[in-house]
Design an enzyme around this catalytic site. Structure first.
Site, PDB file in Angstrom:
ATOM      1  N   HIS A   1     -44.276 -29.543   1.238  1.00 16.99           N
ATOM      2  CA  HIS A   1     -43.876 -30.428   2.036  1.00 16.99           C
ATOM      3  C   HIS A   1     -44.522 -32.010   1.805  1.00 16.99           C
ATOM      4  CE1 HIS A   1     -41.544 -27.597   4.089  1.00 16.99           C
ATOM      5  NE2 HIS A   1     -42.378 -27.055   4.368  1.00 16.99           N
TER       6      HIS A   1
ATOM      7  N   ASP B   1     -51.390 -35.141   9.987  1.00 15.56           N
ATOM      8  CA  ASP B   1     -51.832 -34.254  11.001  1.00 15.56           C
ATOM      9  C   ASP B   1     -52.523 -32.874  10.357  1.00 15.56           C
ATOM     10  OD1 ASP B   1     -48.764 -32.209  11.628  1.00 15.56           O
ATOM     11  OD2 ASP B   1     -49.454 -33.571   9.787  1.00 15.56           O
TER      12      ASP B   1
HETATM   13  O1  RIB Z   1     -42.266 -29.643   8.488  1.00 20.39           O
HETATM   14  C1  RIB Z   1     -43.198 -29.545   7.572  1.00 20.39           C
HETATM   15  C2  RIB Z   1     -44.145 -30.604   8.036  1.00 20.39           C
HETATM   16  O2  RIB Z   1     -44.888 -30.420   9.259  1.00 20.39           O
HETATM   17  C3  RIB Z   1     -45.344 -31.089   7.276  1.00 20.39           C
HETATM   18  O3  RIB Z   1     -45.513 -32.338   7.485  1.00 20.39           O
HETATM   19  C4  RIB Z   1     -46.476 -30.040   7.729  1.00 20.39           C
HETATM   20  O4  RIB Z   1     -47.580 -30.551   7.527  1.00 20.39           O
HETATM   21  C5  RIB Z   1     -45.953 -30.126   9.166  1.00 20.39           C
HETATM   22  O5  RIB Z   1     -46.791 -31.298   9.864  1.00 20.39           O
HETATM   23 CA    CA Z   2     -48.108 -33.031   7.949  1.00 22.25          CA
END
Ligand code: RIB
Ligand code: CA
Length: 316
Positions: free
Chosen positions: A239, A10
């Protein structure tokens, strides 16, 4: 042989950082991107995925457009306060020339896995709706996939949407529970490890020595401002790139196994409830008979950041 991967994404600032990391790491071969809502609406996720591949000179990699909404809950709204209205920290890339693959994401995932049994690793770094839809479309992907590596969840730490839930799981808890309770090889790279690896502002500025690194530092500025407001650090949690780092070098992570269920109602909606006990419970429960998930519980952040830096600086 590189691991063939499909990143379900995303994009999203950290998604972009992960995709570019994968594209310049010989240990993985990106055979496609599938898009999902979360940081942005799915339409924009698809456009951003196409833009990123063209930025990286890889326009031939297919992008398949995914679900527009979760399986059952409503899609609240994109996390523009985290990633910007355009999903890339308001940094503008050229309008993409390529079009998306004609297949829906779930169909693309099924086609790729069934045509390459045992070879494809799914790397969802957004809500798990497309993955659940692919399982419903063709349950046999569970026995034909090489591995599923999820960026999401919070096994033994607080969430980041609220004390219980991490964003990717919170956006579609029913899909997540279906994914985590399927009998397939799944690894969860959640907040337990992604919030341990922190990219400082000077680290990101140091990436500017390459064209890819300069772009990453540009889009990261918005992300740093969010972290300053939300977490009181002018830095960025790592992340989505952590999921790619696991594929590039699994020894970076310490894993522990145990079944996971996802809360699909109430104040804890989206919480990943992990049984790390290894116990034989006296009575049947919601975890009974569920295949253990490999959960990241620790990470060598210094080595991960060095790896990321080395790959991005060598990218171009
Ligand atoms: O919580 C972090 C996640 O949520 C990552 O994938 C960030 O891109 C959002 O999608
Ligand atoms: Ca993400």
């Amino acid at each position: 042989m590189p691991k063939k991967i499909i990143i379900d994404t995303d994009p999203g600032i950290d998604d972009a950082m992960a995709i570019l990391f994968a594209l310049c790491s010989p240990e993985v071969e990106v055979i496609g991107l599938t898009t999902i809502f979360g940081n942005v609406y799915t339409d924009l996720a698809t456009q951003n995925a196409l833009r990123l591949l063209e930025f990286a000179g890889r326009p031939q990699i297919p992008v398949a457009h995914g679900a527009a909404r979760p399986l059952q809950v409503a899609f609240d709204q994109p996390a523009a306060f985290v990633h910007g209205q355009n999903g890339l920290g308001e940094i503008v890339l050229p309008t993409p020339i390529a079009n998306a693959d004609p297949r829906a994401a779930a169909q693309f995932i099924v086609d790729m896995i069934m045509a390459n049994p045992g070879e494809i690793t799914l790397v969802p770094v957004g809500p798990l709706t497309n993955i659940a839809l692919a399982l419903a479309l063709e349950p046999r992907i569970a026995t034909h996939v090489a591995e599923v590596v999820v960026m999401g969840g919070a096994a033994a730490v607080n969430g980041n949407v609220n004390p219980a839930a991490e964003a990717n799981i919170w956006h579609d808890p029913h899909a997540a529970d279906r994914v985590f309770t399927t009998d397939w090889p799944i690894t969860m790279i959640g907040l337990d490890v992604t919030e341990k690896t922190i990219m400082q502002a000077d680290y990101l500025a140091g990436l500017r020595r390459s064209r890819t690194g300069a772009f990453i530092d540009d889009i990261a500025r918005f992300y740093l401002e969010f972290h300053q407001k939300a977490h009181d650090i002018y830095a960025a949690y790592t992340h989505d790139p952590s999921a790619i780092a696991y594929l590039v070098d699994p020894t970076l992570f310490t894993l522990q196994r145990g079944p996971i269920r996802v809360l699909c109602e109430g104040i804890g909606l989206g919480q990943t409830l992990w049984d790390r006990s290894g116990r034989q419970w006296g009575r049947p429960n919601a975890w009974s008979g569920r295949r253990p998930v490999k959960v990241g519980i620790d990470v060598d952040s210094t080595r991960l950041l060095a790896l990321y830096q080395q790959r991005i600086l060598a990218a171009d």
